[in-house]
Design an enzyme around this catalytic site. Sequence first.
Site, PDB file in Angstrom:
ATOM      1  N   SER A 258      47.202  35.492  40.319  1.00 15.20           N
ATOM      2  CA  SER A 258      48.481  35.286  39.649  1.00 15.20           C
ATOM      3  C   SER A 258      49.187  36.632  39.470  1.00 15.20           C
ATOM      4  CB  SER A 258      48.246  34.547  38.328  1.00 15.20           C
ATOM      5  OG  SER A 258      49.449  34.073  37.799  1.00 15.20           O
ATOM      6  N   ASP A 485      50.723  24.853  44.042  1.00 14.12           N
ATOM      7  CA  ASP A 485      50.613  25.759  42.897  1.00 14.12           C
ATOM      8  C   ASP A 485      51.862  25.657  42.028  1.00 14.12           C
ATOM      9  OD1 ASP A 485      50.548  28.076  41.175  1.00 14.12           O
ATOM     10  OD2 ASP A 485      49.089  28.968  42.548  1.00 14.12           O
ATOM     11  N   HIS A 515      46.543  26.152  40.224  1.00  5.55           N
ATOM     12  CA  HIS A 515      46.904  27.567  40.222  1.00  5.55           C
ATOM     13  C   HIS A 515      45.686  28.386  40.617  1.00  5.55           C
ATOM     14  CE1 HIS A 515      49.212  31.060  39.257  1.00  5.55           C
ATOM     15  NE2 HIS A 515      48.533  31.377  38.184  1.00  5.55           N
TER      16      HIS A 515
END
Length: 545
Positions: A258, A485, A515
């Site tokens: 991320s 995602d 995610h």
Amino acid sequence: MGHPTSQGGRHRALTVGAALLSGVMLLSACSGGGGSEQRGEDEESRPSEESTPAARAYPGVPDAISQQRLSWDPCEAPTVAQGGGEAPGELDDGTPWQCATLTVPLDYDEPDGETIGIALIRAASTAEGDARQGSLIYNFGGPGGSGVFTLPLLGEQYEALREGYDLVSFDPRGVGESAGVRCLDGEETDRQEQENGALPRTEEEAAQYAELSAEYVAACEANSGEVLPHLTTTNTARDMDLMRHVLGDSRLHYFGISYGTELGGVYANLFPEQVGRAVLDAVVDPTADFVDGSLGQVRGFQLALENFMADCADQYGEDCPTGRGGAEGSALLADFLAEVAEEPLETGGDRVLTEQLAVLGIVAALYDQETWEYLTVGLMEALEGDGELLLLFADAYNERDEEGRYSNQRDAQAAITCADTTGQRDPESVEENRSAFEEASPVFGPYLLWSLAGCEGWPTDGEREKPEVSAEGASEMLLIGTTGDPATPYEGAERMQRELGDGVGVLITFDGEGHGAYGKDACIDDAVEEYLLSGMVPQNGLVCG
């Protein structure tokens, strides 16, 4: 909310997913590249249990910093600022989790000045001698996530990688116990959440929203003003390179998730020749300014919501709380949220489920397909007037414990985001972008719209509009994009590959939901492990799932 959101995933999604699965199940039951530098022979080929051998001189910092020794001791329990809980203890094979503190300059332009400590954690490699390749450093995202808290929680997931590396993570500057930012305390945060629970719909409500945001910013400045100018991703990348040096590695081996992919890209731009084997999973789009990045995230969550609603309709038919999904389901949820704005839901405790907390609970549950079934239950209960389960999701996302204490991840996220970006400072951008955000999603658009002014009044200027990630000359870096995602849409991985430069980024795809991809699919896991452990770079364009 009074603080900005991040384009890279607004919390430690992997950590929250684990917390949600345990907490939600309980509540549901009740409610129905290069190797390391050679350092010698025998015991010197891997760090001792007590300390890391002193490094050589490092350009631009005093010898007292560059040649420091890390003292590795058994880890104590994570602090509240880090996330709380019990001490991590040992891995299944008896390997202890060890913690240390790295000293770094607060300001790299004044390296002889004030210093701060960066909290580290590691689990030593199972490899012996030359099989040990060095340290693999993790950043799990946020920005604002404590690696000291998160790595032990997910240690089993990364166990295979200990065959070549010491697993190392850290609290980035401003996070947890690394000069952690503090703004409001738990009681004050709860008060703001309850008072500011509905999204502004009138000028009077917008004025109240701005007033509470200004109160939040003033508290950040009063409690942490000295460190706020120095909490940039650029400085954290510099900390990582100094960390690499002190750990004794000639190149940085890295696993970023991320926001951690943005950090990895910034590191590669600053130190291309030091890049070893690097994995970037759930990749942030480095070409988007804050408005475009936030709008992309709105679309990502809307896509995940539509996928969830289709799955719900398949499983529950007419009993699905979002009907047949699609536009119908989105409209049902938007109407539900408008009703909650007018009359928040009881939760069985002192707090009510407000509109913003309800949206946040939905957002949290969409990060991982494994929590979709609990989102269905939460929505069913909420439509009957019970907001307890959605509040649990929101609290897990916000890292609020049962005693009303919060980790510092939200404050750190605000500080890092505002230090990084020149955006989020213009209240007029809210109205300028309202139609685009609401058209992208009637559920998430109105919520994320208000992040566009999240840095209004922040005491420091942002460093740049977009991160610089071009990394000509760097080793091949493995990028992983997930088609479903919600927080970092797939297109971000494609754009990161382009921005890194020719021959640097190798992109593989997980055709699935959630995610982040590693740990969810055997094909992805094999590709990552072969790359990190053996240096076998997968074919660009590989699709798994």
